[in-house]
Design an enzyme around this catalytic site. Sequence first.
Site, short mmCIF file in Angstrom:
data_model
loop_
_atom_site.label_atom_id
_atom_site.label_comp_id
_atom_site.label_asym_id
_atom_site.label_seq_id
_atom_site.Cartn_x
_atom_site.Cartn_y
_atom_site.Cartn_z
N GLU A 181 -2.82 10.99 4.08
CA GLU A 181 -3.49 10.97 4.56
C GLU A 181 -3.76 12.00 5.85
O GLU A 181 -2.32 13.22 6.75
CB GLU A 181 -3.19 9.83 5.47
CG GLU A 181 -3.21 8.35 5.09
CD GLU A 181 -3.32 7.43 5.97
OE1 GLU A 181 -3.91 6.34 5.94
OE2 GLU A 181 -2.36 6.50 6.30
N GLU A 225 0.69 -0.96 -0.05
CA GLU A 225 0.12 0.08 -0.21
C GLU A 225 1.32 1.29 0.23
O GLU A 225 1.92 0.80 0.39
CB GLU A 225 -0.64 -0.16 1.22
CG GLU A 225 -2.00 1.58 1.73
CD GLU A 225 -2.61 0.40 2.57
OE1 GLU A 225 -3.32 -0.02 2.94
OE2 GLU A 225 -3.06 2.38 3.71
#
Length: 294
Positions: free
Chosen positions: A175, A170
């Site tokens: 974020e 990933e």
Amino acid sequence: MKSSTKYFKRQIFAAVAIAVIGLSSCSKKTDDDGLVYVPPVPAGPPVDKGWTFETTPTWADEFTNTGAPLTSNWDYDTGGSGWGNNELQFYTNTTNNASVANGILTITAKKENMGGREYSSARLVTRNKLDALYGRFEIKAKLPFGKGTWPAIWMLPTDRFYGDWPKSGEIDIMEHVGYDQDVVHFTTHTEAYYFKINTQKSSMKRIDGVSTAFHLYRVDWTPYAIRGYFDDVKVFEFANEGTGYKVWPFDKRFHLLLNIAVGGDWGGAQGVDTSIWPQKMEVDYVRYYKMIDK
């Protein structure tokens, strides 16, 4: 003295045993994905050839249409399963939560009952629309704010070649959690390095005004390294150690995701402010540039 027949049988048995061992060394059985090819361990880390990227995007969305995001570019992940993080939202595939107008894609998270959940949102994906191995991804975006918001711009493997998460990797280009305003994170996860065993490779940077102005979030991905940039300033580098897929599964194609989660293990770690909704992430453009091979 050995009989020639017995000797011949032993030779056949040995040959079969070697073949079976050879087959078992290049594949393994997983619980959910069947046989997964496991390549031999590389001799060592690759050489950084100084790869560059094309100057014109191979794939881009400037969001010049009006209404729903273009189906030629985007699909949706939908549902309200908690998504492995105890998230509170139900993801839809409607313009209620993802729409385009005036050159901007807007993903909106709302406080409303949807699919047995108290919040709705959208999770857009380029899976089977843009699946890339290496290259530069640029996304210019303005983020939501407030306790309980958890927007992300990230990448997942299209084929899960090495197995389910985190084995196939990933890449989190951006974020942000609303209770820690203006602190933005870039992270990679692999079987050897991921957050549930607290070994993830991650960097964070404070950027004032992530929720009031557009900022540029970028990844440069080559066979040698994954490098992350915020507003064209490098904040992250994870180099290929050359020790195999458990550390570096980033030799297969990935696709892009854009979403706002609500609450969850990280986004809701300090609770959810029920008074701030709706919240939105606005995206000015998404651009992908091919790596120039050497």
